[in-house]
Write an enzyme that holds these catalytic residues in place. Structure first.
Site: not given
Length: 512
Positions: A55, A82-83, A169, A171, A223-227, A229, A368
């Site tokens: 953070g 970290c934090y 980090h 990750e 919208s036709g996008g991946v998400d 759809s 994604k």
């Protein structure tokens, strides 16, 4: 599945959701909650381990985010990153101060002392990613040092309380063996079982949608996008014809997008789908507006207004479904912690405070690449799943400055050439997101011995795994030259083309 989980406390790091992603990749369920989550609620989740994220705050300043000290006495393994490390030391008797030598970027840690399961299979010296201005100046009682860099304590361990602290980090991909360390914490220290998968996610989400929706109707912004759809197919799997999809043609879509979407989803998936032609409506609302945040909010509000109107035709439609995913949420607002707002996404930060819908966002917790995997599990064809992301506001945020139909038409043609050439060269699948940006800048050119004074456009292509960080694509010069020639020769209105070589951060992938 959730009884075999890792709880991640969010202290505002832009990397916090990556921790969850890394844990889930190991086959273990991970959930991100705000740092101020009540300790009793955390205990009720019965997690196998707790991770405190990084953070931007300093633990020694008044009002810094903190936790109930009793958390460290639960007997549950804890990893402070970290934090999270600095807070642990600060609360348990150590001291933290501003570092004379701050560490940002790659650093080498050296593992000290006896063997520890956290570093099982990790090299004695390994490269990690640092991002801190404070450091531990006095180690809290009961902790021993496990690793160090030239200028700081890198890893601490309290055997009695099962607490690990790392200043770096693990990750992020820049930490060479960071995933191995996280895996050691989750699987070796916390003893988690690998029982989470996207198949399980689909099963549980379908069940949740059925329970939440009941016999009501759902309207989905497709919208036709991946998400959107994947969201559409997932919701359709749960409730069938209770779902009605509306494709809103804003005048800011890709070339021939409306025709493609109507054919694909109406004929291939047999979904209820209607095209709403709202080109003039959106362009009128955006007339003369240059500020990117204002454009996003106008587009978001207009979407909701259209769906409110559609609801009048469907009196029992109570839910508005959207393909919102984690990066949208993180960049739009502080959702589960104090992370900084980067920009509003029309389907998150652009929504009005009062709506006549309940929101249904089945992909809200996924990155994604996870959304694509869910899509494949649902049987969606690769050519649809592998499409590059397309923002909700569409070309409205790829036209820098004020938006009008002429600019949208120019950009549509240029973008179609770029994407077509990427596919023809076998490069489309090798880059993560590519598009053209139209600048509010005109320059002098010469075409056919005549002077021109037309727009400048920018090619943007980025490579990324999680869309939280990205590098620019090193496309071949010959390819860029071909694209430039085609756009300048074929698209009336553009006489100069440039290539964006910015990485994220400090830039974002989209320009607005």
């Amino acid at each position: 599945m959730k009884e075999n989980s890792i709880v991640i406390l969010d202290f505002g790091s832009q990397y916090n959701q990556l921790i969850a992603r890394r844990v889930r990749e190991m086959g273990v369920y991970a959930e991100v909650v705000p740092y101020y989550e009540d300790l009793e609620k955390i205990k009720a989740r019965n997690p196998k381990g707790i991770i405190l994220s990084g953070g931007p705050a300093s633990v020694y300043l008044e009002g810094a985010p903190t936790v109930d000290k009793a958390m460290f006495d639960l007997g549950i393994p804890i990893l402070g990153i970290c934090y999270g490390m600095q807070l642990t030391q600060h609360l348990l008797g150590g001291e933290v101060a501003r570092a004379d030598k701050q560490e940002f970027g790659k650093a080498k840690i050296i593992i000290d002392g006896t063997e520890n399961p956290f570093f099982k299979g990790v090299s004695k010296e390994t490269e990690v990613w640092m991002s801190h201005g404070d450091h531990v100046t006095k180690i809290a009682p009961g902790f021993e040092k496990l690793a160090h860099t030239d200028s700081s304590t890198a890893t601490l361990y309290n055997a009695e309380k099962k607490i690990y602290n790392v200043q770096f980090h693990p990750e992020v991909t820049h930490s060479a063996e960071g995933t191995k360390m996280l895996g050691n914490f989750v699987l070796e220290v916390c003893k988690c079982e690998k029982n989470w998968s996207l198949g399980n996610y689909i099963e549980e989400t379908v069940k949740d949608i059925k329970e939440k929706v009941g016999d009501k109707k759902v309207i989905l912004a497709l919208s036709g996008g991946v998400d959107s759809s994947v969201a559409a197919v997932l919701i359709h799997k749960a409730i069938g014809d209770q779902l009605s999809c509306f494709f809103v043609d804003t005048g800011l879509m890709r070339k021939n997008e409306a025709e493609k979407v109507m054919k694909t989803y109406g004929e291939h998936y047999h979904m209820n789908i209607e095209c709403v032609n709202a080109q003039d409506r959106f362009l009128d609302k955006l007339k003369g507006v240059s500020d990117p945040e204002t454009k996003r909010k106008i587009i978001g509000h207009e979407f909701i207004a259209i769906f409110d109107e559609q609801k009048q035709k469907m009196k029992d439609a109570e839910f508005l479904a959207q393909g919102t995913i984690y990066p949208d949420v993180i960049e739009s607002q502080s959702v589960k912690g104090p992370s900084a707002t980067i920009k509003s996404h029309h389907n998150v930060g652009g929504l009005p405070e009062e709506m006549n819908f309940k929101l249904l966002e089945p992909l809200r917790e996924l990155f994604k690449d996870e959304v694509r995997k869910v899509g494949r599990e649902l049987g969606i064809p690769d050519h649809m799943i592998d499409r590059h992301p397309f923002p909700g506001p569409g070309l409205g945020i790829r036209i820098i400055g004020a938006v009008d139909k002429e600019k949208a038409d120019i950009l549509r043609e240029a973008d179609d050439i770029f994407i077509s050439e990427l596919r023809a060269a076998g490069l489309y699948q090798k880059v993560s997101q590519a598009f053209v940006v139209l600048l509010p800048v005109k320059s002098v050119g010469v075409m056919g011995d005549e002077r021109t004074y037309e727009y400048t456009a920018v090619l943007r292509s980025a490579d990324t795994v999680d869309f939280m960080t990205a590098t620019w694509s090193h496309l071949p010069y010959e390819f860029l030259g071909k694209v430039s020639n085609r756009i300048i020769n074929e698209v009336k209105g553009i006489n100069r083309l440039t290539y964006d070589i910015s990485s994220k951060p400090p830039a974002t992938i989209e320009w607005e």
